[in-house]
Structures are given as structure tokens and as C-alpha cells.
Motif scaffolding. Structure first.
Motif, PDB file in Angstrom:
ATOM      1  N   LYS A 220       0.857  -1.180   0.000  1.00  0.00           N
ATOM      2  CA  LYS A 220       0.000   0.000   0.000  1.00  0.00           C
ATOM      3  C   LYS A 220       0.891   1.228   0.000  1.00  0.00           C
ATOM      4  O   LYS A 220       2.081   1.143   0.299  1.00  0.00           O
TER       5      LYS A 220
ATOM      6  N   GLU B 129      -2.664  -1.693  -3.392  1.00  0.00           N
ATOM      7  CA  GLU B 129      -4.059  -1.654  -2.950  1.00  0.00           C
ATOM      8  C   GLU B 129      -4.351  -0.303  -2.309  1.00  0.00           C
ATOM      9  O   GLU B 129      -3.616   0.155  -1.437  1.00  0.00           O
ATOM     10  N   VAL B 130      -5.426   0.327  -2.762  1.00  0.00           N
ATOM     11  CA  VAL B 130      -5.858   1.621  -2.242  1.00  0.00           C
ATOM     12  C   VAL B 130      -6.400   1.440  -0.829  1.00  0.00           C
ATOM     13  O   VAL B 130      -7.218   0.554  -0.580  1.00  0.00           O
TER      14      VAL B 130
ATOM     15  N   SER C 270      -7.388   4.427   1.314  1.00  0.00           N
ATOM     16  CA  SER C 270      -8.285   5.500   1.730  1.00  0.00           C
ATOM     17  C   SER C 270      -9.694   5.350   1.163  1.00  0.00           C
ATOM     18  O   SER C 270      -9.892   4.913   0.030  1.00  0.00           O
TER      19      SER C 270
ATOM     20  N   ALA D 137      -7.730   8.596  -2.439  1.00  0.00           N
ATOM     21  CA  ALA D 137      -7.758   7.379  -3.235  1.00  0.00           C
ATOM     22  C   ALA D 137      -7.207   7.620  -4.640  1.00  0.00           C
ATOM     23  O   ALA D 137      -6.448   6.805  -5.175  1.00  0.00           O
TER      24      ALA D 137
ATOM     25  N   SER E 262      -3.566   7.749  -4.687  1.00  0.00           N
ATOM     26  CA  SER E 262      -3.000   6.402  -4.708  1.00  0.00           C
ATOM     27  C   SER E 262      -2.962   5.852  -6.127  1.00  0.00           C
ATOM     28  O   SER E 262      -2.008   5.153  -6.517  1.00  0.00           O
ATOM     29  N   VAL E 263      -3.996   6.154  -6.897  1.00  0.00           N
ATOM     30  CA  VAL E 263      -4.017   5.729  -8.304  1.00  0.00           C
ATOM     31  C   VAL E 263      -2.829   6.331  -9.050  1.00  0.00           C
ATOM     32  O   VAL E 263      -2.136   5.651  -9.820  1.00  0.00           O
TER      33      VAL E 263
ATOM     34  N   LEU F 220      -3.923  -2.750  -9.833  1.00  0.00           N
ATOM     35  CA  LEU F 220      -4.371  -1.810  -8.815  1.00  0.00           C
ATOM     36  C   LEU F 220      -5.643  -2.364  -8.183  1.00  0.00           C
ATOM     37  O   LEU F 220      -6.620  -2.637  -8.879  1.00  0.00           O
TER      38      LEU F 220
ATOM     39  N   GLY G 139     -10.485   0.951  -3.925  1.00  0.00           N
ATOM     40  CA  GLY G 139     -11.109   2.191  -4.377  1.00  0.00           C
ATOM     41  C   GLY G 139     -12.474   1.906  -4.972  1.00  0.00           C
ATOM     42  O   GLY G 139     -12.765   0.778  -5.403  1.00  0.00           O
TER      43      GLY G 139
ATOM     44  N   THR H  35     -11.080   6.712 -11.912  1.00  0.00           N
ATOM     45  CA  THR H  35      -9.828   5.948 -11.916  1.00  0.00           C
ATOM     46  C   THR H  35      -9.437   5.466 -13.300  1.00  0.00           C
ATOM     47  O   THR H  35      -8.266   5.574 -13.702  1.00  0.00           O
TER      48      THR H  35
END
Length: 225
Positions: A35, A61-62, A64, A70, A73-74, A85, A88, A94
Motif C-alpha cells: 500500500k 491496494e488503495v 483510503s 484514493a 494512490s491511483v 491496482l 477504491g 480511476t
């Protein structure tokens, strides 16, 4: 069924993740994830490079449940160049960020809540989310089945399996070979384990990480019943 070893504890990447990779070298683990919280950006980059050097498929792995975080993170996943991924729920936001990268996206099905994350939603909600993700072009779904608050975990797995032909990854609170076998029987394609390996839940009387992972590897390598 694939075993995805998450270098995480309590939804954070462990601070000694690079040492852990050295420790598990030679075990034949071919799916490794992390993460984007718990360690700095430089460590994440080094970690991902070393996962790829092992010949393993990489996953981010997201964590938030906040949209802005989120999507950050992407963007981290894109910068690192991970293979898949996970997590989310903002599919429409995304997928454009991933366009042209080759990164497979598997969003959460259901409603993830809080930290550590719990999962709200019954079988009908899970099935509907799976169909929506597949129609949008996602590669599958990430299902926090054993963190469910509204339904039996395996009922959610079966509902997801019936609703999608995409990859079905089950994540969170998988701390026994019995649960691994149950997921295989219910139709999961892959599962993740992180905290259970680091906190000793898999083999309470064993002290090393390799000893914790041994029954997991035995379970996934066992002949299909």
C-alpha cells in the motif's frame, strides 16, 4: 487460486518491507503487493523495482475511503508502474488515469468503511457492483469478504462469482487454511494475506515469517479437490 502476499500490517506497508523481500526470496511467491502508506516514496519505488526483479506480479491496494486520497494512490500506482491496482470505488475517475498504462484495475465491491476497513453491503449489492465494474471495463473486483458487516462472507464471494467473469480477489482477515479452502470452493481467483503473516495468526506457535507462510503455500499448491 493465486496467493498475493501483501507486505502490509494494519493496512500500512511494513517499514522493513525491503528486508522482508530478502527473507521470502526463494519461496516461489509470484504475486506481491503493498500500500502507498507506511513508507516513503523512495522506499516504495525501490520496493516495486525489487518485486519486479523477483519476477513477481506487483499490486498496489488503495487504502483510503476519501476520493482525493484514493485518486492520489491511483497516481502513485501509475508512477510506479504496478501490474494491478486493487481497491477504491471511484471507477469513473480511476479508469481515465490508468488509460494507456496496462495496469489492470480491480475496484472494491460493496461499501468499504473506516480504518481498518470494514465492508457494508449484502449479496445483491455486491453482485450489482461486480456487474457495474465489468461493464465499465475493469479487470475484476477486490472483495473484503471476511470484513463484511451485513452478510456471510462466503455468500458475498459466491454472489460476486456469479455476477462477473472478471478476476475475483478476496482481501482482508484471511488467517487460516480453512478460509483459503473455503474461498477456493466459493470461486475466488486469488486472495491476499498481510497482517496475519506478520502478527503470527497463521501459526501461533511459530516464530518466523517463513513458518507463517508455509501452510498458505501448501494450501495453494494442493491439488484441486
Amino acid at each position: 487460486m493465486d496467493f498475493i502476499f501483501m507486505l502490509t500490517r494494519d493496512d500500512r506497508t511494513v517499514t522493513d518491507c525491503l528486508d522482508v523481500l530478502d527473507d521470502i526470496a526463494g519461496l516461489g511467491i509470484t504475486h506481491i503487493g503493498f500500500k502507498d502508506v507506511g513508507v516513503d516514496a523512495d522506499t516504495l519505488a525501490r520496493l516495486h523495482t525489487r518485486i519486479r526483479a523477483l519476477g513477481a506480479t506487483s499490486y498496489l491496494e488503495v487504502v483510503s475511503t476519501d476520493r482525493a486520497q484514493a485518486l492520489a494512490s491511483v497516481r502513485t500506482a501509475v508512477e510506479l508502474g504496478v501490474d494491478q491496482l486493487l481497491g477504491g470505488t471511484w471507477i469513473d475517475d480511476t479508469l481515465p488515469l490508468l488509460r494507456g498504462t496496462g495496469i489492470a484495475y480491480l475496484p472494491f465491491a460493496g461499501e468499504p468503511l473506516g480504518h481498518p476497513t470494514r465492508l457494508a453491503g449484502g449479496p445483491d449489492r455486491i453482485a450489482a457492483d461486480c456487474r457495474r465494474a465489468e461493464a465499465a471495463g475493469c479487470a475484476g473486483v477486490d472483495l473484503l469478504a471476511y470484513r463484511a458487516t451485513d452478510a456471510d462472507p462466503l455468500d458475498l464471494v459466491r454472489a460476486a462469482r456469479a455476477a462477473t467473469g472478471g478476476r475475483l480477489v478476496v482481501a482482508g482477515s484471511i488467517a487460516s487454511t480453512e478460509r483459503i479452502r473455503a474461498l477456493a470452493d466459493a470461486g475466488a481467483d486469488a486472495f491476499t494475506i498481510g497482517s496475519a503473516a506478520f502478527d503470527g495468526s497463521l501459526r501461533p506457535r511459530a516464530g518466523t515469517l517463513r513458518a507463517q507462510l508455509a501452510p498458505v503455500l501448501e494450501a495453494v499448491r494442493a491439488p484441486v479437490r
